[in-house]
Design an enzyme around this catalytic site. Sequence first.
Site, PDB file in Angstrom:
ATOM      1  CE1 TYR A  86      37.174 -38.351  52.096  1.00  0.00           C
ATOM      2  CE2 TYR A  86      36.306 -37.187  50.199  1.00  0.00           C
ATOM      3  CZ  TYR A  86      37.232 -38.034  50.750  1.00  0.00           C
ATOM      4  OH  TYR A  86      38.208 -38.563  49.962  1.00  0.00           O
ATOM      5  CB  CYS A 100      42.663 -40.275  48.607  1.00  0.00           C
ATOM      6  SG  CYS A 100      42.355 -41.945  48.017  1.00  0.00           S
ATOM      7  CG  HIS A 101      42.444 -37.139  51.198  1.00  0.00           C
ATOM      8  ND1 HIS A 101      42.678 -38.470  51.394  1.00  0.00           N
ATOM      9  CD2 HIS A 101      41.149 -36.944  51.472  1.00  0.00           C
ATOM     10  CE1 HIS A 101      41.550 -39.049  51.773  1.00  0.00           C
ATOM     11  NE2 HIS A 101      40.621 -38.158  51.831  1.00  0.00           N
ATOM     12  N   GLY A 102      45.211 -35.491  47.579  1.00  0.00           N
ATOM     13  CA  GLY A 102      46.143 -34.579  46.937  1.00  0.00           C
ATOM     14  C   GLY A 102      47.511 -34.441  47.581  1.00  0.00           C
ATOM     15  N   PRO A 108      48.453 -33.239  52.455  1.00  0.00           N
ATOM     16  CG  PRO A 108      46.435 -34.417  52.443  1.00  0.00           C
ATOM     17  CD  PRO A 108      47.372 -33.658  51.551  1.00  0.00           C
TER      18      PRO A 108
END
Lengths: 429, 205
Positions: A295, B169-171, B184
Amino acid sequence: MSGPSTYEPKTGVERWLDQRLPIVRLGWDSFVDFPTPRNLNYWYTFGGILTVCLMIQIVTGIVLAMHYVPHIDYAFASVERIDRDVNFGWLLRNIHANGASMFFLAVYLHMLRGLYYGSYKAPRELLWILGVVIYLLMMAAAFLGYVLPWGQMSYWGAMVITNLFGALPLIGTPITEWLWGGFSVGNATLNRFFSLHYLIPFLIAGIVGLHVWALHVPGNNNPTGLSIKTKADTLPFHPYYTVKDGFAIIVFMIIFAFFVFYWPDALGHADNYIEANALVTPAHIVPEWYLLPFYAILRAVPDKLGGVILMFGAIGVLFILPWLDTSKVRSMRYRPLGRWFFVFFVIACLGLGWCGAELPDNKVPVLGAIGLNFLWLGRILTLYYFAYFLVILPLLGFIEKPTQRPASIEESVLGKGKSDASASAAPAE
Amino acid sequence: MTDVNSNPETGGEEPSRRDFLYIASVGAVGVGGALTLWPFIDQMNPAADTLALSTTEVNLSALEEGAEITVMFRERPHFVRRRTAQEISEAAEVEVSRLPDQLARNANLEDSAPATDANRSTLSAGVDEGVEVDEALRSAMLVTSANCTHLGCVPTEGAGDYDAWFCPCHGSHYDTAGRIRRGPAPENLPIPPMTFISATTLRLG
């Protein structure tokens, strides 16, 4: 080290069977009289431990499937019912859920053992590759299984992982819809995940058979990395290693039982006790601990497709490892530089796991003072992870000067000049 | 290697009728086998009942300025937001050339439409015959998919660099027109097909 069979049927029944289906002979030659290096340490007991893990997962899984309902309206409640109402359901589910973690703990130690002692090198390349295939299937089974309770982490984990395939150009959307059986993660998805989760352990069992077969052709590697030269280098598998493996399994089961009985949710995530909700993503979603390093690698790349490629590449590189390591010496024991790079590799893997568990923008303790956040730590460690396989191991074989190795496995155990005496001390069979 | 085709007639030089039969039968088995695989692969695709797409009707009259609701459309959550004047002007001021994704990603427009604020708002929505919709309402309303274009999480409202949507979750940071600005995610939040069927009712699909 498969030599001529030493099995001798003693009774009439055994002779009758042996002429028709020599299954007892196969078992005898594989697990009783199998010649095994005499210097195997406890790092070599994880093969046996992993076999036990697989059997535990299959048995507990089959009984859990008798109570689980793979439907989005009932799945969460049926898992709660297993925990509360089904006789011993709490025990079976805790064994199965923690069993997955234990399985990965053991497989990581098993893999690091192989990396340290060079067990992937000729003539064991296929043995190693079969192992990587098993590892891939394990990750698939673990991911599919984690979706089944239909909690928030289940749902959003499934959403994130299936969306990874959406990064593929052109075929991305058709592939994700094919995986989902709809336009989003839904009932069709849960249903097929259950079916596949039930299938994969049996695929694993089949490949474990090939793995053991491939092991029994060249025989075990050992801590010296030397090949077996004489009979004095070996001991029969039974009783020497059946007992050693048995002891290790008992110690492992104590750790396993500690988690099952005293800390059953330590390795899980509290959000998975909230039923799946398509409208709300938990503030901080993380995979299970054993997938955290990958991850972190996924997040290290700002580009979606690039991150996906790098994450799968982290496992893909293991397939070609046997041809990347150019050193003629198998064991890191005799590789003064290699062993340090290996130590840093282990630290990098643990560090990546830590990065995967933290938010990317959070500052790293102590190093945060110089502005290092987990995103950048993850990037540095990702670089080292790939450099270890693609740069360090290929070059080290040419640069490194290995230290003096013992003449034989026997000498490494008994010391020089004692080999004559040991010949008679070694058991006859 | 023994030449299985060798017979008195051809001496193994010329292809025989038997060669033809071998190749034809093996070919038929191969093609048949491959065709048999297809039902087993295709069964995983969305089923007929899933494909029978529904529409969702949204009543906008209850939405005050700055309010947002999430509705389900084709199994997926969608944001329906009535933007404030400040939010609209913030989004409209940004030059399209500065956006990471410069396409509108709007099912109501051509694929090549630029990601201007007008092309993102419900100004792009269809209007049924005989229906009059307030122009201010049309430019204020924003309807987008609520699944982040990175890996599908639902972004949090009123957060991130642009006080619009931030994906935990991933900014990924989205602006007040649902366009990706940082992080992303590769694309702007997609906009579903939509039509005003009354002055305050929007039909998705």
